[in-house]
Each structure stands twice: as structure tokens, then as C-alpha cells.
Motif scaffolding. Structure first.
Motif, mmCIF file in Angstrom:
data_model
loop_
_atom_site.group_PDB
_atom_site.id
_atom_site.type_symbol
_atom_site.label_atom_id
_atom_site.label_comp_id
_atom_site.label_asym_id
_atom_site.label_seq_id
_atom_site.Cartn_x
_atom_site.Cartn_y
_atom_site.Cartn_z
ATOM 1 N N VAL A 78 10.287 -1.978 12.385
ATOM 2 C CA VAL A 78 9.884 -2.580 11.760
ATOM 3 C C VAL A 78 8.186 -2.387 10.574
ATOM 4 C CG1 VAL A 78 9.809 -4.533 9.590
ATOM 5 C CG2 VAL A 78 11.747 -4.830 11.576
ATOM 6 N N VAL A 79 7.867 -2.793 11.663
ATOM 7 C CA VAL A 79 6.278 -2.110 11.252
ATOM 8 C C VAL A 79 6.078 -0.136 10.725
ATOM 9 C CG1 VAL A 79 3.690 -1.990 11.825
ATOM 10 C CG2 VAL A 79 5.065 -4.145 11.982
ATOM 11 N N GLU A 80 6.737 0.862 11.894
ATOM 12 C CA GLU A 80 6.544 1.685 12.077
ATOM 13 C C GLU A 80 6.687 2.326 10.382
ATOM 14 O OE1 GLU A 80 6.489 5.764 12.226
ATOM 15 O OE2 GLU A 80 7.966 4.705 11.757
ATOM 16 N N PRO A 81 7.657 2.379 10.428
ATOM 17 C CA PRO A 81 7.544 3.294 9.195
ATOM 18 C C PRO A 81 6.471 3.325 7.973
ATOM 19 C CG PRO A 81 8.997 1.641 9.168
ATOM 20 C CD PRO A 81 8.956 1.771 10.113
ATOM 21 N N PHE A 82 6.287 1.768 7.617
ATOM 22 C CA PHE A 82 5.028 1.869 6.466
ATOM 23 C C PHE A 82 3.703 1.804 7.086
ATOM 24 C CE2 PHE A 82 8.983 -0.688 6.238
ATOM 25 C CZ PHE A 82 9.328 -0.441 4.638
ATOM 26 N N THR A 84 1.181 -1.120 0.020
ATOM 27 C CA THR A 84 0.464 -0.212 -0.409
ATOM 28 C C THR A 84 0.508 1.151 -0.193
ATOM 29 O OG1 THR A 84 -2.139 -1.224 1.158
ATOM 30 C CG2 THR A 84 -1.874 1.329 1.381
ATOM 31 N N ALA A 85 1.559 0.938 0.887
ATOM 32 C CA ALA A 85 2.477 2.217 1.137
ATOM 33 C C ALA A 85 3.207 3.500 -0.394
ATOM 34 C CB ALA A 85 4.234 1.988 1.756
ATOM 35 N N GLU A 86 3.778 1.448 -1.242
ATOM 36 C CA GLU A 86 3.965 1.397 -2.577
ATOM 37 C C GLU A 86 2.998 2.106 -3.596
ATOM 38 O OE1 GLU A 86 7.263 1.306 -3.918
ATOM 39 O OE2 GLU A 86 8.155 1.032 -1.338
ATOM 40 N N LEU A 87 2.259 2.050 -3.475
ATOM 41 C CA LEU A 87 0.940 2.729 -4.354
ATOM 42 C C LEU A 87 0.607 3.970 -4.518
ATOM 43 C CD1 LEU A 87 -1.364 -0.525 -4.097
ATOM 44 C CD2 LEU A 87 -0.736 -0.164 -6.212
ATOM 45 N N ARG A 132 19.075 -2.594 3.058
ATOM 46 C CA ARG A 132 19.732 -2.114 4.656
ATOM 47 C C ARG A 132 19.595 -0.595 4.307
ATOM 48 N NH1 ARG A 132 23.126 0.686 6.860
ATOM 49 N NH2 ARG A 132 23.701 0.627 9.345
ATOM 50 N N ALA A 133 20.030 0.196 2.926
ATOM 51 C CA ALA A 133 20.256 1.648 3.169
ATOM 52 C C ALA A 133 18.447 2.361 2.787
ATOM 53 C CB ALA A 133 20.394 1.754 1.528
ATOM 54 N N GLN A 141 13.990 4.891 6.173
ATOM 55 C CA GLN A 141 13.429 5.232 6.648
ATOM 56 C C GLN A 141 12.981 5.423 8.022
ATOM 57 O OE1 GLN A 141 9.452 2.959 4.677
ATOM 58 N NE2 GLN A 141 11.490 1.765 3.652
ATOM 59 N N GLY A 142 14.299 5.185 8.565
ATOM 60 C CA GLY A 142 14.177 5.499 10.419
ATOM 61 C C GLY A 142 14.271 4.031 11.014
ATOM 62 N N VAL A 143 14.603 3.612 10.531
ATOM 63 C CA VAL A 143 15.145 1.948 10.757
ATOM 64 C C VAL A 143 16.533 1.367 10.923
ATOM 65 C CG1 VAL A 143 14.649 -0.596 11.160
ATOM 66 C CG2 VAL A 143 13.028 0.923 9.118
ATOM 67 N N ARG A 144 16.768 1.396 12.834
ATOM 68 C CA ARG A 144 18.173 1.157 12.981
ATOM 69 C C ARG A 144 17.699 0.141 13.564
ATOM 70 N NH1 ARG A 144 17.949 5.008 10.315
ATOM 71 N NH2 ARG A 144 18.942 7.112 11.076
#
Length: 551
Positions: A150-154, A20-23, A106-107, A112-115
Motif C-alpha cells: 500500500v505504501v509503495e506507490p505513494f 504530499t503526492a497530491e501536492l 479500487r480503480a 497505481q499498481g496495487v493488487r
């Protein structure tokens, strides 16, 4: 012909959110459906430890781990052991996924803020030859924030799309049919379930209050697997893994029922590799369950003595953390469904981690302070809670009492104290010598050559019967249902295929519903850290492909 949206996405787990994020990024209008309440957005990824498979990452290089695309591909193919005609697309997806894990993955997440936690874990070590199953090097990267991280940015990207009017979030919408009104599948029908305020993961009502019908130019199926449906797990259980268990604990809630796979199949989709599945052998009953029959997996270091139900050591190389399905196959051919870890407090304090975001509040809460508190503790708090309250744990000062406690947990007394004492004593003698014929001792010493294991995952070799290392601990281990490795067959654009090999017009699939890509990107076995990543990669692919395909 009027449409309600450009694309309908079925399932608001991680793959559905990624698609959905990509759409949204492509400016497409989306209806996102899920049978569960809004508080369960993110699906099973929310509950995960947040492990991700990277190749030649900065975290690896800082720990002097030499990884490469070639080595990772060798490990993946040796582990997957593709051997069927229908493995054509899964093999293509595997090659593409290793490219992704060694390249932009990874990049892309970092942007998207994932560490990530700085110590890389070494899962599924294999123990066979170089071309066989297992990770040759540590590759299990824990997300800072675990599954929710992992879920948060999406989720954030999807909710931003909703705020822009591009996404309609339709929770409590259970799909019951896919159909065509023109040449392609463009109609999704189903039932509206009554609102539910239950906590995430708890069983929600199935009372129907209405019906729905939505139409779109494309449909993406991201509905997950079958791990919560034990009847379906047993129906698909392969003979190669022995007899299907009569009793299992659930690593996922009951709504992970696999019903959408049958609905897609009825619409013309091809479902392949249904007998390939990923269940754990180190399951324990959650003393504070969220869903019914809630099981937690122990993520063990290499030092616990692993015994079958009769007290015999499991054969080489079935040591803790080496070969999940090899161990499962061995267990199911013994005539008993449970096994035992026998260890001591020194081992459990350093080597036991528990899978699940809720079992790792320090990492999930992104608290550096709590991580240091955990590292300094004799036994981490969540593990200590299981020692104190878990029905599968026996904690005693002497071996005789330990054996009596073990036998009290089974229908009949199967463990003999004298035999177990001989087994442990023989093992302990090997520790006293720098040379050994015990390959588990060799594996422990090898693990401690890796700085990450030496620091936080592998106890110093010692005698289990040494009173200074006590008390003694026994843990009854159960079969824990988890992942579906087969699924809807898809090409590299995530288009669902028919029995004839042609695309099922208008239908895409991603995540566990698609076997994490192609209908089974893992083949027979997983290298771990590849389920969340498989959801992300296949969801991203499906979203981008569907966005290009619609007007």
C-alpha cells in the motif's frame, strides 16, 4: 513575505505520503517532516496486514458476495452509532468515505499498481440485528504485498517529487510548535534530532542537535495517534469500556505518542472524541519483538473457544472475529485483563492469521509459491513459531496438562480442569448433531457457507477433545493498543476547525491525527480495513485542498 515551501506536511506515514503526492501532482513545493529516521518512512502502514475496505468489488462478485452502497452505509452507520453534536463532520466524512469505497477507491489504487489477494476476508461480523454493528458481508481485501504494497506507490510518487525538486524530505525533525507570522498558521518550529541508523520500528535517539523553523502558506498535520503512549491511552479511557487496563501490549512503536495533537490544540485546533479508541483483545507478546512491549494481534477464525480468565465462555455474540469493542468492554468488567483461546491444532492450522506485514512473508513478498506452501502446511510457519516460542502459548496432548500450563502463566491458578472439561465436552456434543442451540456452532456453520471461509479460514466443525485433531492449545490473550478513533476536527476539505467551528486558517489534518477524517469517521467502532483507506482518503483530500488554497 518569503516562504520555504508552499505546504509543510508533518508526518511521513501513509496519510502524509498521500497528501504530499497530491501536492506534487499539483506542482506545489513541499517540506515533509518526520521525527523518525528515513528508514521508517510509511509509518505504521508498513507494519499492517494491508487490509482495505471495498464495496461491491470484482473480488467480492467473483466469490458471489452481494454487496451494495446502501448495505455498506447501513453497516457503517450502525457500527459508528454517531450520537454527539460533534459527530456532524465525522458523519459527513463517513458518507463520503463509503461513496469512495463503493466508487473510485479500487480503480484509483489499481491504476497505481496495487493488487489484491483474491479471497475477501470477513472481519467484525457483529452478531446483532441488521441495523447494528458489523459487516453484513465480507469486505476485507488484503493487499498483495500487505502494508508495504500500500505504501509503495505513494512513497514512489513522493520520491519522484523530491527528484524534481518539489519535495524536501526532512527526517529527524520533531515539531514542537505551530504559530502565525501573519493572519494564518504559517510557521513550524521544532528540534533536529541526531541521525539514527536503527532498524525500522526500533526506538531512535531523542538527543537534540539543533533547531529549525520553516514557513509555508499551509500546514498539513498527519502525525498519527496515541497508541504507543499508554499513559495517554489510560487518561482518555472511557468509563463505558470499564476500568483502564494496568497492563497492555503495544501494537505500535513508542514514537506513536500523540504529542502533535496537543501542539495543534495549543495552536487553536479543536480535538474531539478523544475517548473513542480501537484496541484489540487478541494480543500476544511477539516472541521476536521489533519495538518494546511489541504485541501482535491474532486474526482468528470463528471456531476457538473463547474463555474469560476464570474459564467461562464469553457471552453471545462475543465469538472470535465478531465484535472487538464489545468484547473489550466485557473483559474489562470481569475484574481480569486477560482471556484465553482454547482450541486444537486442526483449528489453529486453518484459522489463525497474524496481523502484520512481517508475520505474512508470503503475502508481503508477493510469492504465489509461498502462499500455496502456507495453504498446504498443517500450521503456517509464523504461527508455528509462536506455538514453539511464544510466552502466551500452551501446547499439550491432554487437557489436564493444558490446564496446568494455563495456570502457570497467571499469578494464581484460576482455571479448574473439571469445569473446563465440562464446558468443552458440552460444546463438543453439539458438533455431533446437525441441530444445535450453541450459537457459536451455528456461526461456524454459517461461515462455511461462504466459499472464502470454507477454503482458508474456517475449520470443519469437529470435537476439540478429539485426539486426532490435537494437540490441544491454549493462548493467553492480552489487550493490545492500536488506533485512535478521535482526533482533530476537520471539514470535508480537511481544514482543521477551531472550538468556534471556523477553520483554523492555514491548517489541514489527515489520517489518524484527524480520526481518519472529521475527527472520528468511525464513531465508536470500526468495520476494519478502514484505517489504511481512511489515511489514503483523508490524505488525498487534504493534499488536493491545500494545493488549491495556496498561490
Amino acid at each position: 513575505m518569503a516562504y520555504d515551501a508552499d505546504v509543510i506536511v508533518i508526518g511521513a506515514g501513509l496519510a502524509g505520503l498521500a497528501a504530499t503526492a497530491e501536492l506534487v501532482d499539483a506542482g506545489r513545493k513541499v517540506i515533509l517532516l518526520d521525527q523518525e529516521p528515513e528508514q521508517s518512512i510509511g509509518g505504521q502502514a508498513h507494519w499492517s496486514f494491508g487490509g482495505l475496505f471495498f464495496v461491491d468489488s470484482p473480488e467480492q462478485r467473483r466469490l458471489r458476495i452481494k454487496d451494495s452502497h446502501a448495505l455498506a452505509l447501513q453497516d457503517w452507520m450502525g457500527t459508528a452509532a454517531f450520537d454527539r453534536p460533534e459527530d456532524h463532520w465525522p458523519r459527513k466524512w463517513a458518507e463520503a468515505y463509503v461513496d469512495f469505497a463503493a466508487g473510485e477507491k479500487r480503480a484509483w489504487l489499481y491504476g497505481q499498481g496495487v493488487r489484491f489477494f483474491p479471497v475477501v476476508g470477513w472481519a467484525e461480523r457483529g452478531g446483532y440485528d441488521a441495523g447494528g454493528h458489523g459487516n453484513s458481508v465480507p469486505r476485507f481485501h488484503i493487499t498483495w504485498g500487505t502494508g508495504p504494497g500500500v505504501v509503495e506507490p505513494f512513497e514512489r510518487r513522493v520520491r519522484a517529487g523530491a527528484a524534481r525538486g518539489l519535495v524536501q524530505l526532512k527526517f529527524r525533525h520533531r515539531v514542537t510548535g505551530l504559530s502565525r507570522s501573519a493572519g494564518s498558521v504559517d510557521t513550524v518550529t521544532g528540534e533536529i534530532l541526531e541521525p539514527s541508523g536503527v532498524e525500522r520500528g526500533k526506538a531512535s535517539s531523542r538527543s537534540v542537535t539543533g533547531a529549525f523553523e520553516f514557513r509555508a502558506q499551509a500546514v498539513i498535520v498527519t502525525s498519527g495517534g496515541i497508541g504507543g503512549n499508554h499513559d495517554l491511552v489510560r487518561a482518555n479511557w472511557p468509563e463505558r469500556l470499564g476500568k483502564a487496563p494496568e497492563k497492555m501490549v503495544s501494537g505500535v512503536p513508542a514514537h506513536v505518542d500523540g504529542l502533535m495533537l496537543g501542539i495543534a490544540e495549543d495552536a487553536g485546533a479543536r480535538l474531539i472524541n478523544r475517548d473513542r479508541m480501537w484496541h484489540y483483545t487478541e494480543g500476544i507478546h511477539n516472541w521476536d519483538p521489533i519495538w518494546n512491549n511489541h504485541g501482535i494481534r491474532i486474526l482468528p477464525g470463528p471456531s476457538s473457544l473463547w474463555l474469560d480468565a476464570l474459564g467461562n465462555r464469553l457471552p453471545v455474540p462475543l465469538f472470535p472475529g465478531f465484535d472487538t469493542l464489545g468484547t473489550l468492554e466485557h473483559i474489562m468488567r470481569t475484574g481480569h485483563e486477560h482471556t484465553w483461546f482454547v482450541l486444537d491444532q486442526k483449528i489453529i492450522g486453518k484459522e489463525f492469521a497474524l496481523s502484520g506485514s512481517e508475520q505474512n512473508p508470503d503475502l508481503t513478498g508477493k510469492s504465489v509459491k509461498d502462499v500455496f506452501v502456507r495453504a498446504r502446511a498443517d500450521v503456517p510457519g509464523p504461527v508455528k513459531a509462536f506455538m514453539d516460542h511464544g510466552v502466551d502459548f500452551v501446547v499439550e496432548k491432554d487437557l489436564g496438562a493444558l490446564v496446568r500450563g494455563m495456570n502457570a502463566l497467571t499469578k494464581e491458578p484460576l482455571i479448574e480442569e473439571a469445569a473446563l472439561r465440562r464446558e468443552i465436552t458440552a460444546r463438543d456434543r453439539e458438533v455431533a448433531n446437525p441441530f444445535t442451540k450453541d450459537l457459536q456452532i451455528t456461526a461456524i456453520r454459517g461461515a462455511r457457507r461462504y466459499l472464502g471461509d470454507k477454503l482458508i479460514r474456517t475449520a470443519t466443525p469437529h470435537r476439540i477433545l478429539d485426539p486426532k485433531a490435537g494437540p490441544l492449545i491454549a493462548v493467553r490473550l492480552n489487550i493490545l493498543t492500536r488506533k485512535t478513533l478521535g482526533g482533530l476536527e476537520t471539514d470535508l476539505s480537511a481544514r482543521v476547525l477551531t472550538d468556534g467551528g471556523d477553520p483554523l486558517a492555514g491548517v489541514y489534518a489527515a489520517g489518524e491525527a484527524a480520526g481518519f477524517g472529521g475527527g472520528g469517521v468511525h464513531g465508536y467502532r470500526s468495520l476494519e480495513g478502514t484505517f489504511l483507506g481512511g489515511c489514503l482518503f483523508s490524505g488525498r483530500t487534504a493534499g488536493r485542498a491545500a494545493a488549491k488554497a495556496v498561490d
